[in-house]
Each structure stands twice: as structure tokens, then as C-alpha cells.
Design a protein around this motif. Structure first.
Motif, PDB file in Angstrom:
ATOM      1  N   SER A  21      76.256  73.181  52.142  1.00  7.50           N
ATOM      2  CA  SER A  21      75.728  72.362  51.053  1.00  7.50           C
ATOM      3  C   SER A  21      76.841  71.450  50.558  1.00  7.50           C
ATOM      4  N   PHE A  22      76.444  70.346  49.960  1.00  8.59           N
ATOM      5  CA  PHE A  22      77.444  69.383  49.482  1.00  8.59           C
ATOM      6  C   PHE A  22      76.910  68.665  48.261  1.00  8.59           C
ATOM      7  N   ALA A  23      77.829  68.082  47.515  1.00 15.48           N
ATOM      8  CA  ALA A  23      77.478  67.282  46.342  1.00 15.48           C
ATOM      9  C   ALA A  23      77.774  65.814  46.634  1.00 15.48           C
ATOM     10  N   ILE A  24      76.918  64.941  46.109  1.00 14.83           N
ATOM     11  CA  ILE A  24      77.097  63.502  46.294  1.00 14.83           C
ATOM     12  C   ILE A  24      77.694  62.929  45.014  1.00 14.83           C
ATOM     13  N   GLN A  25      78.769  62.205  45.176  1.00 17.43           N
ATOM     14  CA  GLN A  25      79.454  61.652  44.000  1.00 17.43           C
ATOM     15  C   GLN A  25      78.524  60.698  43.245  1.00 17.43           C
ATOM     16  N   GLY A  26      78.461  60.948  41.926  1.00 18.16           N
ATOM     17  CA  GLY A  26      77.670  60.075  41.073  1.00 18.16           C
ATOM     18  C   GLY A  26      76.180  60.348  41.096  1.00 18.16           C
ATOM     19  N   ARG A  27      75.778  61.443  41.739  1.00 15.23           N
ATOM     20  CA  ARG A  27      74.348  61.747  41.812  1.00 15.23           C
ATOM     21  C   ARG A  27      74.125  63.233  41.544  1.00 15.23           C
ATOM     22  N   PRO A  28      73.628  63.605  40.367  1.00 13.41           N
ATOM     23  CA  PRO A  28      73.321  65.016  40.110  1.00 13.41           C
ATOM     24  C   PRO A  28      72.237  65.499  41.078  1.00 13.41           C
ATOM     25  N   ALA A  29      72.422  66.686  41.626  1.00 12.99           N
ATOM     26  CA  ALA A  29      71.481  67.211  42.614  1.00 12.99           C
ATOM     27  C   ALA A  29      70.228  67.781  41.978  1.00 12.99           C
ATOM     28  N   GLY A  30      70.253  68.085  40.690  1.00 11.63           N
ATOM     29  CA  GLY A  30      69.090  68.665  40.046  1.00 11.63           C
ATOM     30  C   GLY A  30      68.959  70.154  40.262  1.00 11.63           C
ATOM     31  N   THR A  31      70.004  70.787  40.785  1.00  9.58           N
ATOM     32  CA  THR A  31      69.995  72.239  40.971  1.00  9.58           C
ATOM     33  C   THR A  31      71.092  72.848  40.105  1.00  9.58           C
ATOM     34  N   ALA A  32      71.031  74.175  39.936  1.00 11.00           N
ATOM     35  CA  ALA A  32      72.031  74.844  39.106  1.00 11.00           C
ATOM     36  C   ALA A  32      73.437  74.688  39.685  1.00 11.00           C
ATOM     37  N   SER A  33      73.539  74.589  41.023  1.00 10.35           N
ATOM     38  CA  SER A  33      74.865  74.463  41.651  1.00 10.35           C
ATOM     39  C   SER A  33      75.348  73.025  41.674  1.00 10.35           C
ATOM     40  N   GLY A  34      74.458  72.056  41.411  1.00  9.62           N
ATOM     41  CA  GLY A  34      74.851  70.656  41.507  1.00  9.62           C
ATOM     42  C   GLY A  34      74.966  70.174  42.937  1.00  9.62           C
ATOM     43  N   ARG A  35      74.506  70.989  43.923  1.00  6.12           N
ATOM     44  CA  ARG A  35      74.626  70.645  45.330  1.00  6.12           C
ATOM     45  C   ARG A  35      73.257  70.295  45.910  1.00  6.12           C
ATOM     46  N   GLU A  36      73.302  69.571  47.008  1.00  6.41           N
ATOM     47  CA  GLU A  36      72.103  69.333  47.786  1.00  6.41           C
ATOM     48  C   GLU A  36      71.808  70.567  48.635  1.00  6.41           C
ATOM     49  N   ASP A  37      70.627  70.589  49.234  1.00  5.50           N
ATOM     50  CA  ASP A  37      70.281  71.687  50.122  1.00  5.50           C
ATOM     51  C   ASP A  37      71.210  71.702  51.337  1.00  5.50           C
ATOM     52  N   ASP A  38      71.358  72.890  51.950  1.00  3.46           N
ATOM     53  CA  ASP A  38      72.232  73.026  53.113  1.00  3.46           C
ATOM     54  C   ASP A  38      71.762  72.135  54.256  1.00  3.46           C
ATOM     55  N   ASP A  39      72.740  71.527  54.951  1.00  2.00           N
ATOM     56  CA  ASP A  39      72.457  70.726  56.137  1.00  2.00           C
ATOM     57  C   ASP A  39      73.418  71.126  57.249  1.00  2.00           C
ATOM     58  N   ASN A  40      73.020  70.806  58.466  1.00  2.00           N
ATOM     59  CA  ASN A  40      73.788  71.186  59.645  1.00  2.00           C
ATOM     60  C   ASN A  40      75.103  70.428  59.719  1.00  2.00           C
ATOM     61  N   LEU A  41      76.198  71.164  60.027  1.00  2.00           N
ATOM     62  CA  LEU A  41      77.524  70.553  60.164  1.00  2.00           C
ATOM     63  C   LEU A  41      78.045  70.779  61.575  1.00  2.00           C
ATOM     64  N   ARG A  42      78.490  69.704  62.228  1.00  4.76           N
ATOM     65  CA  ARG A  42      79.053  69.773  63.574  1.00  4.76           C
ATOM     66  C   ARG A  42      80.448  69.158  63.549  1.00  4.76           C
ATOM     67  N   VAL A  43      81.425  69.935  63.960  1.00  2.00           N
ATOM     68  CA  VAL A  43      82.799  69.458  64.050  1.00  2.00           C
ATOM     69  C   VAL A  43      83.049  69.032  65.493  1.00  2.00           C
TER      70      VAL A  43
END
Length: 888
Positions: A589-611
């Protein structure tokens, strides 16, 4: 005395009251004589002995004994008579079947194929879906998942939540394990990559199975340093030759020594890809404060008497409390508890249920076909049945004779079917997808034998009873061996009814197979989002003891890709933490600068990460749609950057603006902030059948997690080079760099995608074969019915021709009969197909279960087969000689 005794005997409150008076009188006389002889032998005069015998026999107790003896004798006589009648009927049936080799061969082959196919598929279904798990009280075993705010009810569990759940009274024991991962095994010849499963000893306690050799993992293993291992049965046999002295041996895993303390039984399986070794998940591996990271698979044994619903309710109550205590991490999360066996076979169930339904239809079609054959023989047996009836045989006796013939036919067909199933099982298992759970334990056993017997008996009732009742029906016989027109019409209707059923069931199978064929064609047309040709992938993992931290692993992979790129035939090389088509991925999960996520954690929903390593998008052939790709300067110490795919960009920036946005994995008010510098095309890396998911790409050199030590090497070759043939050269490069780092087998990516479609291909192949067989049986049945009808109407057809009817008109007349039956059967089949195709809904892609094109194409094919099967009898009818008919 006997008459009085008989009356008293029949008034006794015994269960059986079907003794005849003659049988009871005979039994009383027999016992009276025996008692009289014994009394005379004791010195009494004959007359006195007879009076005393009558007196004693008149007692209640003696009468009960007499009646029981009479019952036993009558049962023995009935069994003897029934057995004698049955043997006589079977001998007569055998003579009749030998006298009609064509009919017998056709019926036996039809039944053998139907029963054999049903038995073979049932064996797989029983072994996978129905057979209980090989653990004590398997119905008490469950899996526990977390339910995320988006409604996904199969999320893996965070360590902190698992530790809190262990205090629940609904469970006797609750354990957890991670997903299997690869490590290097050294010191045992050439370095090899083996699969490890970190498992809490409580899991083995919950499953309740002891080790085959040594011991299983114990709680003290989790409390210590965890340097012990239990081998899987397969790995013990393949790697160590089933060496029974393996206990106590030291193995070097990722440069760390572990002691082998046990070997698990062959049938010990967890609901994961089978590992080579089980290592203890230690207490130190479980962080009680970790709520955001979800990486544990939880297995538990319910407390005695605790149902699944109450366990789920109790954990949901705990989850609600955790959401209050940890709102940032747990708000909106819940719990899902499922039976272990049901969860293990959930993905395989639709495929196996569809196959079982298909073979059930095949068996019904086979029975209808044999029933039609028996009805066709009925005309020739009118004289026999009339003679038997005239000689005193009742209808029940006649039916029993015909059923004996059906029983013999069914028994022989069942035996041949069991033999066919024995031959077909190895082929079926070889074609079956390898990821079907417990498929390796499937084999013909007592359950398959019982099913074959039940299928045989059911088949006998289905194909023999109705023809037997029809043949023995007294109505319709007008003389010795003659039958009136009304009886012929009734028989023709019965044959047509059988045929309508065959065509209807054939249409269901053909429609199902057609939908799967169209689905397979659609899958092969799917754009994967990258160029899969001339591409191969292989996995490797670096030992943490030697490559701890971020920089050593970064240097190793840079050196490795540089050397592999120099191998002749290699066009490009890169790497990624998420290899194609393996079903493994990481979400953050991650937070977007300048955009409240609307959740208690302030994060967006989990998304897939590939390194990924440098050159990933160029090597894979993934287009950069906006912004830029990764560049050489995107390394440690520079501005951290990310690239997202188009699906993620549309999800979070539907109006554009993804490029240049800043996101943080730490939280809405924490750094570091990563800049999105590009948007790339979507890819279907999980499977061609799965829609693209939101994905984030991170440069390998800028990753902040040192535990990401694994990688999948992705190699693109020159056009004329086999990508799978470079494994040896890459292994040589690895041995030069570090001989203790093994390479997993290099596999062409296109082959991996083909393997991922194995369940659909398996279903298409089998259902297509069943549908072709059903259509063949339907054509044979239709040919027989139309031929029979032409033979019955040969006088009518001859008279029509004598009165001026043209041959074309006679052909159309006969074809119309076949078409009427076919249209009725196809109409009924279409209705059944609309319901039956729901069984394969999960196997379809890009095609609706009610696809009109498939229904139309299949109906046209079946109609062509019907016309072809009716054409030969129609042409025979057109060639009827009117002169011969008139002479008759």
C-alpha cells in the motif's frame, strides 16, 4: 392335532407370516415323527409315545421352534429355486447373446466405453474431491484467511493478527506457514535450488501426522534458532535415495547448517506447492506489532464440538477489536474460516464436476443406445414370448428372463468397462494438470470397483427394464408371434423417445465442448502486453549469509547479467522479482502526496510491486506509453523513481497526471517520496486468462528491502536460438561467479503460459472426445431406428411407389422422420445445455455460456450428422421393388 397346531402357529406374533399351510403341516409332521421315535427309543409304547409327542409339540415354545425351522427350510428352498431359475435364465441369455454376435458386440462395446469412461473420471473425482484428507478427524481442519476492505476473502494473514488469534477458544491448535521459497543446497555435490517451507510446529500438531522417520517439528524448534529440518518424502527419495540413515545428517542451506530430524510420510501434503524441506517458523520470525504485512497462511484444528461458523464468528469479533486498536492497519478487515479440504480442492472442483457430469451423460447415452438395440430385437422375439406365455409363464417370469439377459450383458460390459478404465487411468493422469491437488494419490481402488458395480446395475435397469416390460406386454399380440399395428406404433414411439434423449444429451456435450474450443481460441488471441517469443526465465536466490544487505546483491546481479549478455545467441537479459505465470506476487500500500486516501491509514489499497533490473521493459517488449523508462542513473543515492502500468494509472489518476506524482510506502506524512516517471503498457504476467492488474515497477538498485534477495532471470535470444537451450551456458556463468548459487531450470515463457492453460486444455480435450463419442452413438442409434422404421413400412413404401410416388418423395418421407426426431431432441438439448453449461462457466474466457454462435454451429453439425445417418435407410426405401411387395 396338526390342524389345531397350524391354527395356533399362524396366530403367533412372529415377523414372518408368509408360510403356507402345507409347509407348516409338513414341518409339524416331521417334528412329530422325530419326537415319537425318540420317546419309543426311551421305552414308551408307540401309541403312548405319539400322544406324548403331540402333547409336547402343542406347547408355545415348541411351536415357535417348529415355525423357525419351517422358515429356515423355506428360505433355503426359495434360494435354491431362485438360484436354479437364475442360472437357467443366464444360460438361456448366454445362448441368445452368442447367437447374435453383431448385437452383442455393439452392445458390449457401447456399455464398456460408457462404464469405463465414467469409472475412470469417478476415480479422479473420488481421489481429489470425495476422499477424506489423510489426517485424523479431517472435518475439524480449517484454513483461516483475512478479508480485506475490498472484499477479497482469501488474504494471507499478518503476524500480529495470527498471534492474537491463537488465544481463541474455538481452536484446539492454530498454526501458520509461509509460501515456499527457493534456497541453495550446497555440500551435496553440485549446488541445487531446493524449495523451503517455513512452518510453525503447531501446523504439524494440528494435522496430527507423525513423521515416517525421526520426528516432526516440535514447539521447542520454534523457540530455538530453527536450525533443524524435516524432509518431504519425495525429496528424501529423489535426492537421498530413501536413505534411512538420513536422520542427524547436516545440510548446508544458503550457507547455513541445519540438521535433518525427520522425514514426513508420502501422503503428507499442505495446500501449497510441495516443498523439499520443512523448516520451523520460529517465534523470532513473528513480529507481534506487524499488522500491515500479510504473509502467513493459517491452518487450525477446531476444538471438539466447535463448528466452523462459531470459529469464524469468534475471530470476526477479535478482528473488530483489532480494528479499534489498530485503525490505520486493520480498519475494514475481517476474517474468513473455511474447511481445509474444501479450500484445497476449490479450484479443481469446477473442472472435475464438469467432467463427471459429462461422463454421466455418456453413460445415459450408452444405455439409451443399448435400450434401442433391445427394442429393435423385440420384433423377432414376439413368437418366443407368446409361446412362453401360452405354456404358462407369467409376465413376471418373462420380465425376469429378459432382465437376466440384460444383467449378463451389463455384467460383461461392466467387466470390460473396468478393464478399459484400468487402461485409461495412466493416460488420464498423464493428461491431467499437475496442479490438481492430490492427483498423485489417485488410483483404481475399492471405491472405483464399487462405482463400476453400481454403474453396471444402474445401466441394466436403465437399458433393460423398459424394453423387457414392453416386450412382455400382453396387449398388442393378436396371434402366435404376430403384433398389431398399434403395438408397432408404441414400440416405434419408445425407440424415438430413446433417440430424442440421445440427441438431447449429445447436444449438451457438443455445446459444452464447443464453448471450450471457442474459449481456447480466444485465449490464444489474447495480447499479453509483451513479446513472449524467444523469451525464457529461470529463478535464483542469493544466500543471505554471503549477500546480506542491498549493495552486494545489486553488484552480483549486475555482474551476472553482463556475463549472460555475452553468451552467444543472447539478445538481451534482465530480471524481475515476479516471474511470469507462477502465481506469486508482492503487494504494497502507498500514500499519494497531497491526496488523502479516505482510509484510517491514509493509504491506498494494496497494489502489485515488481522490482526489476535495468533493461526490463526493452527486453520484455513492454511499451512506454508516457514519460520515460528506467535509466542507468536510477540507482542508489539518486532520486527514487517508479513506473506504473496503465491500469494503475487509470485507477488512481483517471484524468491523467500519474507522471510526476509522488508516492510513499511509509505513510501519508512520511518519506522517502518516490517519483512516478513513466507509464507502461499492461501485461498479463499471471495468466493469459486473467485481466491485467495494477502494478508498480521499482528499479532493483533503489529497492529499500534487503530481504528481496531472489530474482527471476529473463533472457531474450536471437530469432534462431532455442531460449530453453541456454540453461547450461548460464549455469557455467553462475559457477564462475559463485558455485554455491544454483539456477532453477530455464523455461521458455511461452511454455509457461501453455502450462497455465492446462486445466482448460484438459477439459477441452476430454469433453471434446466425449462429445464426439456421444454424437457417434446418436448417429448409430438414429440409423438403427430409421432402418427399423423402413423395414416395418416396406409394404406401405412399395404400394406408394406402385401408385406413382417418385424416389425423391420417398427419400424426403424417410428423412422427415429422422428430422422430426432430431429437431425435438435438439430443442430439448438446447434447454438442458442452457443449465448444464453453468458447470464450465469458470473455465470459459471471452465466451458466454449462452453464446448463440456456438449453439448454431453445434446444431448445424448435429443436423448434418442426423441427415447423414438417415440418408442410407432413405435411399434403401427409395429402391423398394413394388412388384415384390405386391406379390407378398
Amino acid at each position: 392335532m396338526p390342524r389345531d397346531a397350524i391354527r395356533r402357529l399362524f396366530r403367533l406374533p412372529l415377523r414372518r407370516r408368509d408360510l403356507t399351510e402345507a409347509r407348516v403341516e409338513e414341518e409339524i409332521s416331521f417334528h412329530l415323527e422325530q419326537r415319537t421315535e425318540r420317546l419309543i427309543a426311551q421305552g414308551l409304547q408307540p401309541e403312548a409315545a405319539r400322544r406324548e409327542a403331540r402333547r409336547r409339540l402343542g406347547s408355545e415354545h415348541e411351536l415357535r421352534s417348529v415355525r423357525r425351522a419351517a422358515l429356515r427350510r423355506e428360505r433355503r428352498l426359495r434360494v435354491r429355486d431362485w438360484t436354479a431359475d437364475l442360472m437357467q435364465d443366464l444360460r438361456h441369455a448366454g445362448r441368445r447373446l452368442r447367437g447374435t454376435p453383431g448385437f452383442t458386440t455393439a452392445a458390449l462395446l457401447t456399455l464398456a466405453l460408457g462404464i469405463g469412461a465414467a469409472t475412470a473420471v469417478f476415480t479422479v473425482v473420488e481421489g481429489v474431491l470425495l476422499r477424506p484428507l489423510p489426517f485424523p478427524e479431517p472435518d475439524r481442519l480449517v484454513r483461516v484467511f483475512e478479508v480485506n476492505p475490498e472484499g477479497d476473502d482469501h488474504n494471507v494473514v499478518s503476524p500480529g493478527n495470527y498471534l492474537d488469534w491463537r488465544g481463541s477458544g474455538a481452536f484446539a491448535v492454530l498454526g501458520a506457514h509461509r509460501y515456499p521459497y527457493g534456497v541453495s543446497l550446497t555440500g551435496e555435490g553440485e549446488a541445487a535450488r531446493v524449495r523451503i517451507l517455513d512452518v510453525a510446529p503447531a501446523v504439524m500438531e494440528a494435522l496430527g501426522r507423525d513423521a515416517l522417520l525421526g520426528r516432526r517439528l516440535l514447539p521447542e524448534d520454534a523457540a530455538g534458532d530453527g536450525l533443524v529440518a524435516v524432509l518431504s518424502h519425495g525429496f528424501w527419495r529423489s535426492r537421498f535415495g530413501a536413505d534411512r540413515e538420513i536422520i542427524g545428517r547436516k545440510l548446508l542451506l544458503n550457507q547455513q547448517s541445519v540438521e535433518v530430524v525427520g522425514v514426513m510420510p508420502e501422503d503428507f501434503r499442505l495446500p501449497t506447492p510441495e516443498p523439499d524441506l520443512y523448516l520451523p517458523l520460529t517465534n523470532g520470525d513473528l513480529d507481534p506489532d506487524e499488522r500491515r504485512g500479510h504473509m502467513l497462511y493459517v491452518i487450525g484444528r477446531l476444538a471438539p464440538g466447535a463448528p466452523v461458523a462459531s470459529a469464524e464468528s469468534e475471530l470476526q469479533t477479535l478482528a473488530a477489536g483489532l480494528a479499534t486498536s489498530y485503525p490505520e492497519a486493520m480498519s475494514g478487515w475481517s476474517v474468513n474460516v473455511e474447511p481445509l479440504q474444501g479450500d484445497m480442492v476449490a479450484e479443481a472442483r469446477p473442472l472435475l464436476v464438469a467432467l463427471m457430469g459429462a461422463v454421466a451423460l455418456i453413460l445415459l447415452i450408452a444405455c439409451a443406445n443399448v435400450g434401442n438395440l433391445l427394442l429393435a430385437r423385440a420384433v423377432g422375439r414376439d413368437r418366443e414370448m407368446t409361446v412362453r406365455a401360452a405354456l404358462g409363464a407369467g409376465r413376471g417370469r418373462l420380465v425376469r428372463q429378459l432382465l437376466a439377459e440384460g444383467l449378463l450383458l451389463g455384467t460383461l460390459g461392466g467387466a470390460l468397462g473396468l478393464g478399459a478404465a484400468t487402461v485409461a487411468m495412466p493416460l488420464l493422469l498423464a493428461l491431467a494438470p499437475a496442479d490438481i491437488p492430490r492427483i498423485e494419490t489417485v488410483g483404481l481402488g475399492s471405491a472405483a470397483m464399487a462405482f463400476a458395480l453400481a454403474a453396471t446395475l444402474a445401466s441394466v435397469l436403465l437399458f433393460a427394464l423398459l424394453p423387457a416390460l414392453r416386450i412382455t406386454l400382453p396387449a398388442g399380440r393378436t396371434g402366435l408371434g404376430t403384433r398389431d399395428a398399434g403395438a408397432g406404433r408404441v414400440q416405434a414411439r419408445l425407440q424415438s423417445a430413446f433417440l430424442v434423449g440421445e440427441i438431447a444429451l449429445s447436444l449438451v456435450l457438443l455445446v459444452t465442448a464447443g464453448l471450450l474450443v471457442r474459449s481456447a481460441a480466444r485465449l490464444h488471441q489474447v495480447e499479453l502486453g509483451f513479446t513472449s517469443g524467444a523469451l525464457a526465465a529461470a529463478s535464483l536466490d542469493l544466500p543471505g549469509a554471503r549477500y546480506g544487505g542491498i549493495e552486494p546483491a545489486t553488484r552480483f546481479y549486475a555482474e551476472l547479467t553482463e556475463r549472460v549478455r555475452a553468451i552467444p545467441g543472447v539478445a538481451a537479459v534482465t530480471g524481475t522479482t515476479e516471474p511470469p505465470v507462477v502465481g506469486f506476487g508482492m503487494t504494497f500500500s502507498f500514500a499519494i502526496q497531497g491526496r488523502p486516501a479516505g482510509t484510517a491509514s491514509g493509504r491506498e489499497d494494496d497494489d502489485n510491486l515488481r522490482v526489476v533490473l535495468p533493461g526490463y521493459f526493452e527486453t520484455m517488449g513492454i511499451p512506454v506509453l508516457r514519460g520515460r523508462g528506467f535509466m542507468p542513473q536510477d540507482r542508489a543515492g539518486t532520486t527514487p523513481v517508479l513506473i506504473v502500468n496503465e491500469t494503475l494509472a487509470r485507477k488512481h489518476w483517471p484524468d491523467g497526471g500519474a507522471v510526476g506524482a509522488l508516492v510513499s510506502f511509509a505513510g501519508p506524512d512520511e518519506g522517502p517520496w518516490w517519483e512516478i516517471v513513466g507509464v507502461v503498457g499492461d501485461t498479463r504476467l499471471a495468466s493469459a486468462a486473467e485481466a491485467p492488474i495494477p502494478a508498480i515497477y521499482m528499479p532493483h538498485a533503489q529497492r529499500t528491502w534487503a530481504w528481496m534477495s531472489w530474482l527471476s532471470l529473463v533472457v531474450r535470444t536471437d530469432p534462431n536460438v532455442d531460449p530453453g537451450g541456454l540453461g547450461g551456458a548460464i549455469r557455467s556463468v553462475l559457477r564462475e561467479l559463485d558455485p554455491d548459487v544454483p539456477l532453477h531450470s530455464l523455461e521458455p515463457v511461452e511454455g509457461l503460459y501453455e502450462d497455465s492453460l492446462a486445466p482448460r486444455r484438459f477439459a477441452t480435450l476430454l469433453l471434446g472426445s466425449f462429445a464426439a463419442f456421444a454424437m457417434l452413438l446418436g448417429a448409430i442409434g438414429l440409423y438403427g431406428v430409421v432402418s427399423y422404421n423402413v423395414a416395418q413400412r416396406h409394404r406401405e413404401l412399395g404400394i406408394r411407389k406402385a401408385l406413382g410416388a417418385r424416389e425423391g418423395a420417398l427419400v424426403r418421407l424417410v428423412l422427415a422422420q429422422g428430422l422430426r426426431v432430431a429437431v425435438l431432441g435438439m430443442a430439448l438439448g438446447a434447454i438442458l445445455a442452457l443449465t448444464g453449461t453453468r458447470l464450465v462457466h469458470s473455465l470459459l474466457y471471452g465466451v458466454s455460456a449462452t453464446d448463440p454462435l456456438t449453439y448454431a454451429a453445434v446444431s448445424g453439425l448435429l443436423l448434418a450428422v442426423v441427415l447423414g445417418a438417415s440418408l442410407v435407410p432413405a435411399l434403401r426405401a427409395a429402391r423398394t421393388d413394388p412388384a415384390r411387395v405386391l406379390r407378398e
